[in-house]
Design a protein around this motif. Structure first.
Motif, PDB file in Angstrom:
ATOM      1  N   GLU A   1      43.899  37.573  37.783  1.00  0.00           N
ATOM      2  CA  GLU A   1      44.260  36.647  36.706  1.00  0.00           C
ATOM      3  C   GLU A   1      43.814  37.181  35.353  1.00  0.00           C
ATOM      4  O   GLU A   1      44.553  37.082  34.361  1.00  0.00           O
ATOM      5  N   GLN A   2      42.623  37.724  35.303  1.00  0.00           N
ATOM      6  CA  GLN A   2      42.143  38.283  34.043  1.00  0.00           C
ATOM      7  C   GLN A   2      42.985  39.473  33.604  1.00  0.00           C
ATOM      8  O   GLN A   2      43.331  39.592  32.424  1.00  0.00           O
ATOM      9  N   VAL A   3      43.295  40.360  34.534  1.00  0.00           N
ATOM     10  CA  VAL A   3      44.109  41.530  34.198  1.00  0.00           C
ATOM     11  C   VAL A   3      45.459  41.087  33.656  1.00  0.00           C
ATOM     12  O   VAL A   3      45.950  41.642  32.651  1.00  0.00           O
ATOM     13  N   ASP A   4      46.070  40.086  34.266  1.00  0.00           N
ATOM     14  CA  ASP A   4      47.364  39.606  33.784  1.00  0.00           C
ATOM     15  C   ASP A   4      47.247  39.050  32.367  1.00  0.00           C
ATOM     16  O   ASP A   4      48.137  39.263  31.523  1.00  0.00           O
ATOM     17  N   ARG A   5      46.155  38.350  32.078  1.00  0.00           N
ATOM     18  CA  ARG A   5      45.971  37.832  30.716  1.00  0.00           C
ATOM     19  C   ARG A   5      45.751  38.974  29.725  1.00  0.00           C
ATOM     20  O   ARG A   5      46.256  38.941  28.601  1.00  0.00           O
ATOM     21  N   PHE A   6      44.999  39.991  30.129  1.00  0.00           N
ATOM     22  CA  PHE A   6      44.793  41.148  29.258  1.00  0.00           C
ATOM     23  C   PHE A   6      46.124  41.823  28.927  1.00  0.00           C
ATOM     24  O   PHE A   6      46.360  42.235  27.781  1.00  0.00           O
ATOM     25  N   LEU A   7      46.972  41.941  29.940  1.00  0.00           N
ATOM     26  CA  LEU A   7      48.259  42.609  29.731  1.00  0.00           C
ATOM     27  C   LEU A   7      49.151  41.819  28.777  1.00  0.00           C
ATOM     28  O   LEU A   7      49.903  42.397  27.989  1.00  0.00           O
TER      29      LEU A   7
END
Length: 208
Positions: free
Chosen positions: A191-197
């Motif tokens: 979830e965090q990686v998706d938000r970073f992207l």
């Protein structure tokens, strides 16, 4: 990388003539196992590495002048193996955004699953005292992956290198918080990686 122990592999025999390179590889693999457990390059000893594979300590010195030389070789191997894993993950998709997501997510998961190696690679005293030029490869490939997203119109045009640095810093921070603040409630890394992207690269929330 080989994670078996001498007991699991059975007693090792003396290397035959011409097998010095094989012994060097065994030494590196043993160092990687111990570094992943210790999470500290200063805690590693060449004698411990020798015991791990059932050889005399003097045999280690034939291949590595000191502990720093061995740790550096182990970190380069570790980095090379990580890059190979990332390349395989990227190859599973043709979409630039999906490739970038696979790259970043695998880096984050690897760091969390190999906390000791991650700390030695990025936070060790050797990292502070010695240049590790091989580490630039990951950054360069992440920049190239972001540039491909920009070129495909999947992310706003901009300075791919600057975006790459921000993205890697965010992922590094997310991983470090998980490793160093175990009591801190954290969302799933995905979830965090998706938000970073979305926030840092500019990908669509539905992309990838």
């Amino acid at each position: 990388m080989d994670t078996t122990t001498p007991a699991q592999r059975g007693a090792r025999g003396r290397n035959r003539r011409g097998q010095g390179e094989r012994l060097r590889e065994e030494i590196i693999e043993a160092a990687l196992r111990l570094l992943d457990e210790l999470a500290d390059d200063q805690a590693l000893s060449l004698r411990a590495v020798a015991r791990e594979i059932g050889i005399a300590a003097t045999s280690v010195y034939i291949h590595f002048a000191d502990r720093d030389a061995l740790v550096l070789a182990a970190m380069e191997r570790c980095h090379t193996d990580l890059i190979d894993s990332i390349d395989r993950a990227e190859a599973e998709s043709e979409d630039p955004a999906a490739k970038l997501r696979a790259r970043v997510l695998l880096q984050g998961k690897w760091a969390y699953e190999h906390a000791g190696l991650y700390k030695v690679l990025h936070e060790s005293t050797l990292n502070q005292r010695t240049r590790m030029p091989f580490k630039t490869v990951l950054g360069e490939r992440t920049t190239a992956a972001i540039q491909r997203c920009m070129d495909a119109g999947l992310a706003p045009a901009g300075d791919a290198a600057a975006v790459s640095l921000d993205l890697r810093a965010a992922v590094h921070g997310a991983v470090s918080m998980r490793l160093n603040s175990a009591d801190l409630p954290m969302p799933p890394l995905e979830e965090q990686v998706d938000r970073f992207l979305v926030k840092l690269v500019g990908l669509s929330p539905t992309t990838g």
